[in-house]
Design a protein around this motif. Sequence first.
Motif, PDB file in Angstrom:
ATOM      1  N   ASN A  23      53.682  40.011  72.429  1.00 31.85           N
ATOM      2  CA  ASN A  23      52.849  39.889  73.636  1.00 31.85           C
ATOM      3  C   ASN A  23      53.649  39.939  74.932  1.00 31.85           C
ATOM      4  N   SER A  94      45.450  45.900  73.770  1.00 33.31           N
ATOM      5  CA  SER A  94      46.360  45.681  74.892  1.00 33.31           C
ATOM      6  C   SER A  94      46.697  46.977  75.626  1.00 33.31           C
ATOM      7  N   THR A 165      46.008  38.938  79.428  1.00 29.16           N
ATOM      8  CA  THR A 165      46.233  40.339  79.841  1.00 29.16           C
ATOM      9  C   THR A 165      45.555  40.623  81.189  1.00 29.16           C
ATOM     10  N   GLU A 191      54.697  34.630  78.185  1.00 31.17           N
ATOM     11  CA  GLU A 191      54.792  36.097  78.222  1.00 31.17           C
ATOM     12  C   GLU A 191      54.409  36.614  79.616  1.00 31.17           C
ATOM     13  N   ASP A 306      46.637  31.862  68.779  1.00 30.15           N
ATOM     14  CA  ASP A 306      47.346  32.731  67.828  1.00 30.15           C
ATOM     15  C   ASP A 306      48.057  31.957  66.714  1.00 30.15           C
TER      16      ASP A 306
END
Length: 419
Positions: A23, A94, A165, A191, A306
């Motif tokens: 990620n 993504s 995202t 991330e 996750d």
Amino acid sequence: MDKLIITGGEVLEGEIRISGAKNAVLPIMAATLLADSPVTIRNIPHLHDVTTTMELLGRMGVHLTLNEKMDIVVDATTIHSLYAPYELVRTMRSSILVLGPMLSRFGRADVSLPGGCAIGSRPVNLHIKGLQAMGAEVEVINGYIRARVGRLKGARLVMDLVTVTGTENLMMAATLAEGTTLIENAAREPEVTDLANCLNCMGAKISGAGTDTIVIEGVERLSGIEYKVLPDRIEAGSYLVAAAITGGHVKLKDTRPDIMDAVLQSLREAGADITVGDDWIELHMHGKRPRAVDVSTAPYPAFPTDMQAQFTALNAVSEGTGTITETVFENRFMHVQEMQRMGAKIQLKGNTAISKGVERLTGAQVMATDLRASASLVLAGLVADGETTIDRIYHIDRGYERIEEKLAQLGANIRRVPG
Ligand code: UD1
């Protein structure tokens, strides 16, 4: 299609290295579109999602090469197509991460809408809303997001909910916008911070990444650099659960315990003895069976969605009763039915899985429809009597580098069978 076959019962012991974060590498690959000279990305995990992103960038005309150290060198100066097709976006959501950079640098982008996926509807409305607030004209035609702008303008973006995202797409878009952008209620995932660090090395002016307010002062250009991707905290967490579930003892190298607080805390509650250094984690169960834990998923720094499926596997064989509540995605319990087929005593009540641990599971033929759910079935297979066959493992290959080799290195009885 390849399968994994696991014979349960081995206690995991040994040392493995953790790969670069899926990620983190995906948004960083998208960010290379913003640079006016080649970017070298180091610590690349060998994952199917990385290959798909390379294919996506390649189709746009971006030049990608692998150097002798297996770093990817991305040169976006050769780009000729500002288009992300359905057949690629469909397989990897993504891909939406190319929208912000393309629009910001070239003033136009046509990106397929990702559509639903196995874990819920997963809309991208907040990505679109943010770009519109920055002055872009965005419409959805024939399943594609069609975005046009002269130059994006800085704006105050208050995110209705925390999206990883979404935050990344808007942060990338804002780097080349005119003026300052404020993202409030931003995702705080490590991330996101890694992407901001990479963009800042490229010449961006971003502050506040890692907090819920990110400030981006637009600049005229970004340039190529060399950047090393952060280690994968979900891969690390998955191997820690593998050790805990088997009563084992493992050491993970090249990892970052400082970004894994919630997961390490839950493992300690499960009875694991954990010691850490700057870049390593050691987990020792001293042969004990884990205790069931209660966890609830939420955006970082809380417990990650996750890791939810892997902890469902842990609770399935732990002592006592534990509850797992999923608050991020609406439909992320497909692994439960498969674990029930392996003898787990799990009851689903709305978005909560209540499990009464059993001593051992029984091997079965199982499959899953998403990445982390598939990984949780591998974990379940490690503590199942007899053989567990896991089908459709292309999901696992999307996010785990050589899972069967790493588990075998720790003593698991696992093999890949080409299908
Ligand atoms: C990212 C991660 C994924 C992780 C998830 C949550 C990547 C490549 N993927 O996915 O592994 O499971 O964060 O930590 O980094 N939402 C909207 N509208 C939007 C955007 C999101 O309603 O425009 C909702 C989603 O449906 C979901 C929630 O927001 O319920 C969080 O999703 P989001 O953080 O966006 O997940 P991703 O960024 O897709």
